[in-house]
Write an enzyme that holds these catalytic residues in place. Structure first.
Site, PDB file in Angstrom:
ATOM      1  N   HIS A 307       0.854  -1.191   0.000  1.00 12.05           N
ATOM      2  CA  HIS A 307       0.000   0.000   0.000  1.00 12.05           C
ATOM      3  C   HIS A 307       0.882   1.231   0.000  1.00 12.05           C
ATOM      4  CE1 HIS A 307      -3.135   2.834   1.106  1.00 12.05           C
ATOM      5  NE2 HIS A 307      -3.955   1.927   0.622  1.00 12.05           N
ATOM      6  N   ASP A 365      -7.930  -5.625   0.179  1.00 10.96           N
ATOM      7  CA  ASP A 365      -8.409  -6.410  -0.953  1.00 10.96           C
ATOM      8  C   ASP A 365      -7.988  -7.871  -0.891  1.00 10.96           C
ATOM      9  OD1 ASP A 365      -9.788  -4.382  -2.141  1.00 10.96           O
ATOM     10  OD2 ASP A 365      -7.997  -3.590  -3.103  1.00 10.96           O
TER      11      ASP A 365
HETATM   12  N1  CMC Z   1       4.239  -7.428  -4.894  1.00 14.46           N
HETATM   13  C1  CMC Z   1       5.583  -7.385  -5.069  1.00 14.46           C
HETATM   14  N2  CMC Z   1       6.323  -6.287  -4.900  1.00 14.46           N
HETATM   15  C2  CMC Z   1       5.687  -5.159  -4.555  1.00 14.46           C
HETATM   16  C3  CMC Z   1       4.293  -5.115  -4.347  1.00 14.46           C
HETATM   17  C4  CMC Z   1       3.569  -6.309  -4.521  1.00 14.46           C
HETATM   18  N3  CMC Z   1       2.239  -6.326  -4.349  1.00 14.46           N
HETATM   19  N4  CMC Z   1       3.912  -3.865  -4.016  1.00 14.46           N
HETATM   20  C5  CMC Z   1       5.047  -3.130  -4.004  1.00 14.46           C
HETATM   21  N5  CMC Z   1       6.117  -3.914  -4.333  1.00 14.46           N
HETATM   22  C6  CMC Z   1       7.522  -3.492  -4.367  1.00 14.46           C
HETATM   23  C7  CMC Z   1       7.807  -2.703  -5.635  1.00 14.46           C
HETATM   24  O1  CMC Z   1       8.279  -3.529  -6.679  1.00 14.46           O
HETATM   25  C8  CMC Z   1       8.858  -1.734  -5.139  1.00 14.46           C
HETATM   26  O2  CMC Z   1      10.094  -2.415  -5.106  1.00 14.46           O
HETATM   27  P1  CMC Z   1      11.472  -1.594  -5.378  1.00 14.46           P
HETATM   28  O3  CMC Z   1      11.543  -0.545  -4.314  1.00 14.46           O
HETATM   29  O4  CMC Z   1      12.527  -2.649  -5.267  1.00 14.46           O
HETATM   30  O5  CMC Z   1      11.334  -1.009  -6.749  1.00 14.46           O
HETATM   31  C9  CMC Z   1       8.473  -1.440  -3.694  1.00 14.46           C
HETATM   32  O6  CMC Z   1       7.713  -2.590  -3.274  1.00 14.46           O
HETATM   33  C10 CMC Z   1       7.605  -0.193  -3.528  1.00 14.46           C
HETATM   34  O7  CMC Z   1       6.519  -0.292  -4.447  1.00 14.46           O
HETATM   35  P2  CMC Z   1       5.893   0.946  -5.213  1.00 14.46           P
HETATM   36  O8  CMC Z   1       5.241   0.473  -6.465  1.00 14.46           O
HETATM   37  O9  CMC Z   1       6.925   2.035  -5.347  1.00 14.46           O
HETATM   38  O10 CMC Z   1       4.825   1.413  -4.147  1.00 14.46           O
HETATM   39  P3  CMC Z   1       3.556   2.273  -4.446  1.00 14.46           P
HETATM   40  O11 CMC Z   1       3.272   2.978  -3.188  1.00 14.46           O
HETATM   41  O12 CMC Z   1       3.731   3.108  -5.673  1.00 14.46           O
HETATM   42  O13 CMC Z   1       2.441   1.189  -4.784  1.00 14.46           O
HETATM   43  C11 CMC Z   1       0.602  -0.285  -4.623  1.00 14.46           C
HETATM   44  C12 CMC Z   1       1.431   0.812  -3.924  1.00 14.46           C
HETATM   45  C13 CMC Z   1      -0.642  -0.584  -3.794  1.00 14.46           C
HETATM   46  C14 CMC Z   1       0.138   0.233  -6.007  1.00 14.46           C
HETATM   47  C15 CMC Z   1       1.485  -1.546  -4.793  1.00 14.46           C
HETATM   48  O14 CMC Z   1       1.878  -2.032  -3.522  1.00 14.46           O
HETATM   49  C16 CMC Z   1       0.767  -2.640  -5.582  1.00 14.46           C
HETATM   50  O15 CMC Z   1       0.805  -2.628  -6.818  1.00 14.46           O
HETATM   51  N6  CMC Z   1       0.098  -3.620  -4.877  1.00 14.46           N
HETATM   52  C17 CMC Z   1      -0.689  -4.624  -5.536  1.00 14.46           C
HETATM   53  C18 CMC Z   1      -2.019  -4.043  -5.943  1.00 14.46           C
HETATM   54  C19 CMC Z   1      -2.965  -3.875  -4.759  1.00 14.46           C
HETATM   55  O16 CMC Z   1      -3.133  -4.780  -3.952  1.00 14.46           O
HETATM   56  N7  CMC Z   1      -3.626  -2.707  -4.699  1.00 14.46           N
HETATM   57  C20 CMC Z   1      -4.647  -2.437  -3.691  1.00 14.46           C
HETATM   58  C21 CMC Z   1      -4.266  -1.341  -2.755  1.00 14.46           C
HETATM   59  S1  CMC Z   1      -5.391  -1.287  -1.341  1.00 14.46           S
HETATM   60  C22 CMC Z   1      -6.928  -0.864  -1.999  1.00 14.46           C
HETATM   61  C23 CMC Z   1      -6.967   0.525  -2.507  1.00 14.46           C
HETATM   62  O17 CMC Z   1      -6.751   1.455  -1.716  1.00 14.46           O
HETATM   63  O18 CMC Z   1      -7.277   0.699  -3.688  1.00 14.46           O
END
Ligand code: CMC
Length: 430
Positions: A307, A365
């Site tokens: 998240h 989720d």
């Molecule tokens: N699986 C594997 N690696 C992950 C994941 C994951 N689900 N989420 C983040 N990472 C890694 C990512 O690759 C990155 O690694 P590095 O620093 O080595 O490049 C690091 O963790 C930080 O990730 P980010 O993409 O920079 O973080 P963000 O804040 O931009 O993304 C997120 C947040 C929710 C989009 C992401 O965690 C994700 O894609 N999760 C899966 C989708 C999901 O479950 N979304 C629902 C969120 S809760 C409901 C809502 O509020 O909508």
């Protein structure tokens, strides 16, 4: 909000003092609104990771503690002791209602649950295999073509009517999108039922057979609505605020929010998560998927994990997990293979240093899809249900923005890296 502190910024030997505001909770915020005028520079923050876009008094998240407060009240207390409509009242009006205020609010909402009969034709214009989110974006946007008496955003009464209409009609629209997709007749709302039971009935009753959900299922549905009601300045809420900042009508703004919610990184994650659990299929395949999630060259992510704000357990996920246990126990599906995969995946991921180091925990989720699946919803309905729940949050934030005298049209700047000025070349000479 106080601004007794200042931040100093030095650019090319020139110093600038920027006001710093202290919120009632959360980190201090540096006000850069006059920076361009004074220093001629922009700040750069794609994804808004360090940028506050508005002043708000509705919802607060402490991502490190894993805490979510609506108007100061913790989400776990609201999920356990309150109900969705009461939380709607709290989000919209700022305080918990008295019994009289609550009864009046319930009456106002239930009097608006039906949609204009002519709108049924919109549903019929879609292909039966349309994703219900596509149908919802279209039908909610089309509300502005039907409810002309509540599109004037400058009239507080019209804003209020539009808000109540959307909270009341969204379950009807989502249920109709579902019924249409499975070729069953629409089921009209019943105002003697509570919000969640009415929604379940509109989804699962047929003219030939009544549907009376077990109270455990109604409660679980209500909790899903409550847990998704608002989440401060997330992508879809910011979309609603941005759309609203131009003065667009409320139905158009909420349709924009629904469109944004659909993406798999946001509300679409609940559908994507259950599909991922099914694809994994058996516990022995989990290591393969964990390895893929960790592989930098593989775009795969563990859906339902991570998240932007929570760097601890998502407090909504904790309550959702309890609900999942209750529902699965009632329905006798504790040995459901998807649930087995989910439980094992959660355990393995929480023990894995990749996820621990990056503070990736299960989010809301991860469990909501398991409950909805057990209740009989197809995965395509998961995100529409999120949209029903989040409507109140979008509306509360949209209304707050309209009442904020400092609010302006949202218009970010950019860091341009394209070509500089050059002369047009006729096609014959290229
Ligand atoms: N699986 C594997 N690696 C992950 C994941 C994951 N689900 N989420 C983040 N990472 C890694 C990512 O690759 C990155 O690694 P590095 O620093 O080595 O490049 C690091 O963790 C930080 O990730 P980010 O993409 O920079 O973080 P963000 O804040 O931009 O993304 C997120 C947040 C929710 C989009 C992401 O965690 C994700 O894609 N999760 C899966 C989708 C999901 O479950 N979304 C629902 C969120 S809760 C409901 C809502 O509020 O909508």
């Amino acid at each position: 909000m106080t601004d007794t502190k200042t931040a100093k910024l030095s650019i090319n030997d020139r110093d600038f003092d920027l006001p710093v505001y202290s919120p009632t909770a959360g980190p201090d915020v540096i006000d850069i609104t006059k920076l361009y005028g004074q220093a001629g520079v922009f700040t750069h923050d794609p994804g808004f990771t360090s940028t506050s876009s508005c002043v708000s008094q509705i919802t607060f998240i402490d991502g490190d503690k894993g805490e979510l407060l609506h108007r100061g009240y913790p989400i776990d207390q609201l999920a356990k002791d309150s109900n969705y409509l009461e939380v709607c009242y709290l989000l919209l009006y700022g305080e918990l209602p008295t019994a009289t205020e609550m009864a009046d609010f319930e009456t106002r909402v239930t009097r608006h649950t039906m949609i204009h009969e002519q709108m049924h034709n919109f549903f019929r214009g879609f292909r039966r295999d349309a994703h219900p989110m596509a149908t919802m974006v279209g039908v909610v946007g089309a509300m502005s073509a039907f409810y002309h008496d509540s599109t004037d955003i400058n009239d507080p009464w019209q804003r209020e009517v539009a808000s109540i209409r959307m909270i009341a009609k969204m379950p009807t629209i989502a249920a109709m999108a579902y019924k249409y997709s499975i070729g069953q007749p629409f089921v009209y709302p019943r105002n003697d039922l509570d919000y969640a039971t009415n929604f379940l009935r509109m989804c699962f009753a047929v003219p030939a057979e009544e549907y009376v959900p077990d109270p455990v299922l109604s409660r679980a549905m209500d909790r899903i609505f409550t847990l998704h009601a608002d989440h401060e300045q997330n992508a879809s809420t910011s979309t609603v605020r941005l759309a609203g900042s131009s003065g667009a009508n409320p139905f158009a703004c909420i349709a924009a929010g629904i469109a944004c919610l659909w993406g798999p990184a946001h509300g679409g994650a609940n559908q994507a998560c259950l599909e991922m659990l099914r694809e994994i299929g058996t516990v022995d395949r989990i290591p393969e998927y964990i390895a893929r999630a960790k592989d930098k060259n593989d775009p795969f992510r563990l859906m339902g994990f991570g998240h932007r704000v929570y760097k601890n357990f998502d407090p909504r996920a904790k309550v959702m997990k309890e609900s999942a246990d209750e529902v699965l126990d009632l329905l006798g599906v504790e040995n459901n293979p998807t649930l087995q995969v989910a439980k094992e995946l959660e355990k393995i991921a929480l023990e894995d240093s990749y996820f621990a180091d990056k503070k990736l925990y299960p989010n809301v989720d991860f469990y909501s899809g398991i409950i909805l699946d057990a209740m009989g919803f197809p995965t395509s309905m998961f995100t529409p249900i999120f949209a029903v729940s989040r409507t109140v949050g979008w509306i509360a934030q949209w209304k707050e923005m309209l009442n904020d005298p400092a609010a302006k049209i949202g218009r970010p700047r950019q860091l341009y890296t394209g070509p500089t000025k050059r002369d047009y070349v006729n096609i014959a000479k290229r």
